[in-house]
Design an enzyme around this catalytic site. Sequence first.
Site, PDB file in Angstrom:
ATOM      1  CB  CYS A   1      -3.720 -78.152 -17.893  1.00  0.00           C
ATOM      2  SG  CYS A   1      -2.640 -77.613 -16.566  1.00  0.00           S
TER       3      CYS A   1
ATOM      4  NE  ARG B   1      -5.437 -76.633 -23.505  1.00  0.00           N
ATOM      5  CZ  ARG B   1      -5.904 -75.400 -23.679  1.00  0.00           C
ATOM      6  NH1 ARG B   1      -5.965 -74.887 -24.899  1.00  0.00           N
ATOM      7  NH2 ARG B   1      -6.280 -74.663 -22.670  1.00  0.00           N
TER       8      ARG B   1
ATOM      9  CD1 TRP C   1       3.810 -75.911 -18.924  1.00  0.00           C
ATOM     10  CD2 TRP C   1       2.574 -74.323 -17.962  1.00  0.00           C
ATOM     11  NE1 TRP C   1       4.580 -74.782 -18.809  1.00  0.00           N
ATOM     12  CE2 TRP C   1       3.856 -73.797 -18.221  1.00  0.00           C
ATOM     13  CE3 TRP C   1       1.634 -73.498 -17.367  1.00  0.00           C
ATOM     14  CZ2 TRP C   1       4.223 -72.486 -17.907  1.00  0.00           C
ATOM     15  CZ3 TRP C   1       1.975 -72.202 -17.046  1.00  0.00           C
ATOM     16  CH2 TRP C   1       3.272 -71.704 -17.314  1.00  0.00           C
TER      17      TRP C   1
ATOM     18  CG  ASN D   1      -6.511 -75.034 -18.421  1.00  0.00           C
ATOM     19  OD1 ASN D   1      -5.437 -74.678 -17.951  1.00  0.00           O
ATOM     20  ND2 ASN D   1      -6.980 -74.562 -19.551  1.00  0.00           N
ATOM     21  N   GLY D   2      -6.250 -74.010 -15.060  1.00  0.00           N
ATOM     22  CA  GLY D   2      -6.352 -72.651 -14.523  1.00  0.00           C
ATOM     23  C   GLY D   2      -5.577 -72.549 -13.216  1.00  0.00           C
TER      24      GLY D   2
ATOM     25  CD  GLU E   1       8.630 -64.436 -33.092  1.00  0.00           C
ATOM     26  OE1 GLU E   1       8.416 -63.825 -32.035  1.00  0.00           O
ATOM     27  OE2 GLU E   1       8.276 -65.611 -33.258  1.00  0.00           O
TER      28      GLU E   1
ATOM     29  CE  LYS F   1       8.881 -69.100 -32.589  1.00  0.00           C
ATOM     30  NZ  LYS F   1       8.339 -67.946 -31.977  1.00  0.00           N
TER      31      LYS F   1
ATOM     32  CD  GLU G   1       8.880 -70.035 -28.183  1.00  0.00           C
ATOM     33  OE1 GLU G   1       7.839 -70.479 -27.720  1.00  0.00           O
ATOM     34  OE2 GLU G   1       8.976 -69.499 -29.310  1.00  0.00           O
TER      35      GLU G   1
ATOM     36  CG  HIS H   1      24.694 -47.103 -24.953  1.00  0.00           C
ATOM     37  ND1 HIS H   1      25.365 -45.909 -24.754  1.00  0.00           N
ATOM     38  CD2 HIS H   1      24.183 -47.032 -26.212  1.00  0.00           C
ATOM     39  CE1 HIS H   1      25.247 -45.142 -25.833  1.00  0.00           C
ATOM     40  NE2 HIS H   1      24.531 -45.796 -26.734  1.00  0.00           N
TER      41      HIS H   1
ATOM     42  CE  LYS I   1       0.609 -72.573 -30.661  1.00  0.00           C
ATOM     43  NZ  LYS I   1       1.788 -72.041 -31.370  1.00  0.00           N
TER      44      LYS I   1
HETATM   45  C1  AGP Z   1       5.743 -68.005 -29.192  1.00  0.00           C
HETATM   46  O1  AGP Z   1       6.488 -68.919 -29.988  1.00  0.00           O
HETATM   47  C2  AGP Z   1       5.379 -68.597 -27.864  1.00  0.00           C
HETATM   48  N1  AGP Z   1       4.715 -69.835 -28.008  1.00  0.00           N
HETATM   49  C3  AGP Z   1       4.665 -67.613 -26.962  1.00  0.00           C
HETATM   50  O2  AGP Z   1       5.521 -66.500 -26.810  1.00  0.00           O
HETATM   51  C4  AGP Z   1       3.308 -67.090 -27.476  1.00  0.00           C
HETATM   52  O3  AGP Z   1       3.512 -66.233 -28.570  1.00  0.00           O
HETATM   53  C5  AGP Z   1       2.651 -66.289 -26.339  1.00  0.00           C
HETATM   54  O4  AGP Z   1       2.471 -67.154 -25.226  1.00  0.00           O
HETATM   55  C6  AGP Z   1       1.322 -65.670 -26.730  1.00  0.00           C
HETATM   56  O5  AGP Z   1       0.400 -66.682 -27.048  1.00  0.00           O
HETATM   57  P1  AGP Z   1      -0.933 -66.252 -27.821  1.00  0.00           P
HETATM   58  O6  AGP Z   1      -0.516 -65.674 -29.132  1.00  0.00           O
HETATM   59  O7  AGP Z   1      -1.716 -67.535 -27.965  1.00  0.00           O
HETATM   60  O8  AGP Z   1      -1.641 -65.232 -26.970  1.00  0.00           O
END
Ligand code: AGP
Length: 611
Positions: free
Chosen positions: A2, A27, A76, A102-103, A485, A489, A492, A508, A606
């Site tokens: 958050c 965030r 969040w 936040n937490g 990766e 993407k 996401e 397999h 994020k």
């Molecule tokens: C990647 O596009 C995502 N936003 C997510 O997988 C991110 O890479 C992951 O949460 C790790 O975040 P960080 O690199 O800030 O530790």
Amino acid sequence: MCGIVGYVGGKQASKILLEGLSKLEYRGYDSAGIAVRNDDGNINIVRTKGKLKNLIEKTNNGEDLEGSCGIGHTRWATHGEPSEKNAHPHYSEKDSVVVVHNGIIENYAEIKEKLIEKGYKFYSQTDTEVVANLIDYYYKEIENDPLDAIKKFMLRVRGSYAIAVMYKDCPNEIYAVRKDSPMIIGIADGETFIASDVPAMLKYTRDVYYIDNMELAKITAGKAEFFNSDEEVIEKELVHITMDETAAEKNGFEHFMMKEIHEQPEAIKKTINSIVEDGKINLEKVGIDAEKIKNYNQIFIVGCGSAYHVGVTLKYVFESIAKIPVQVDFASEFRYRSPLLTEKTLVILISQSGETADTLAALKEAKKHNVDTLSIVNVVGSSIARASEYVLYTLAGPEIAVATTKAYSAQLVAGYLLAVQFAKERDVIDDKEYKNLIEEINAIPEKVDEVVNTQEDIKHLASMFSNVDDVFMIGRGIDYAISLEGSLKMKEVSYVHTEAYAAGELKHGTISLIEDGTLVIGLLTQKSLIEKTLSNMQETKSRGARLLAVATNGIGAAKSCDYVINIPKINPYFSASVAVIPLQIMSYYMSVLRGLDVDKPRNLAKSVTVE
Ligand code: AGP
């Protein structure tokens, strides 16, 4: 994760809080709220479900909330669904204590039961409302000492928190405390700011204090006092932030993600230039020396999401170039699998934000074993950077889009350079190979730029496939790492179900999922492996799949695939840096064509600062 903000000073707090939240919305963005104390001592709280724009509308852009002391939050959700009831700020009865958090408070349920037994009532499902009532309980129990109440709270709870607290009895004061979640405190003339991250206050100040774990702060207009958990005063150094504020603006792009895709050549170049001087790799700023590098006999690379995917790529690169064994772990797995760490182990942690809870916890696990830790991080002064023995900063600049692109690319080249320097220090390569590899790495920004600026074909493919239901991305070796990766993407930002698979593994079992029209994207940059990957692609084509190849120029893929995206020739060790770009761009356009929020995809944040 958050975003929290706070303000005490001479201006209208609500406008500053809303502005700050708009810079932190990446965030978390499923609900938001602000609390402002007005001149007659009442604390007015306004909260809304949904994105920040709803709160801005409901408060008439802050006009309706008088007062120069306040706190705010963008959420969040962790406990309790996104709703106005569960939105922060949360408050105890009669608003005597108002908090944003936040937490995660891990033992909130048992504390909630105890408070209910003492007569407290709850309106929400959140752990944060428990925070407000627990502080309220201690505040009343110990004759209204605001710091002592928070200290008792710290001793009672388990979990992570960055908390800002307003007491109804304490006008023009905000109290703050943190453990494992980020918080900074900004100072300007006659005004003080609290935020989860720097962009929220850059417009007003670049002079900040980093409050450390288990420290408390008393914030008043233009002043911050710090205390340890024994309530002893702590003197802290004021740090001047040099980050470029425009990085948090779109500069003409429709979305941050596309802006940051375009910023990759620069991010890569800056990161390379911060480490390569006069044709040689200089790790002095990192702090790790040649003797240490020679002494390691194994490396663990740990991260989450895209950072983990960088680790998978670097495993191939380190083992091929530096001939040192590398294990790669999800951070959330590393800390629970009792990794076999010795004094000759180096643990490399990769994190854009430097605040990811799982990665921070993995770092602490490594330190418990007294092994060396080196973090590759994009945010200066972040928790992971400050807790690591060695730090290699990527210079990608602030990354706002939730889906990482430029930070991922900067992490890759930082890792390549580490691998090459390890190879040199361990006498695995000679001066000629050393020089050649550095030249190859120096050529990456230009090749990335070439792909970033030829998007028409990729955009057309995105329009052809924007409504597919299933996509498979396959490859072998580094091509497999790239598919991981690319798959993330696409998932996401476009919400298309995409799976990354080691090409040789598909037959397999998973090949049973291939149907007429399934899109199979093959990564073809590893010359020695592409014939086999092409065969695996053909196996899916014979079962109805459509084949798209992302292939190095001249590698010979076009003849057997339906569509081909060619990428510039590059040393196969470093091909991930270039081959991932078309997958980023295709994912972006698929998201736009599906009318989705590219920069703030549903359910995501994020940086995930909860476990
Ligand atoms: C990647 O596009 C995502 N936003 C997510 O997988 C991110 O890479 C992951 O949460 C790790 O975040 P960080 O690199 O800030 O530790």
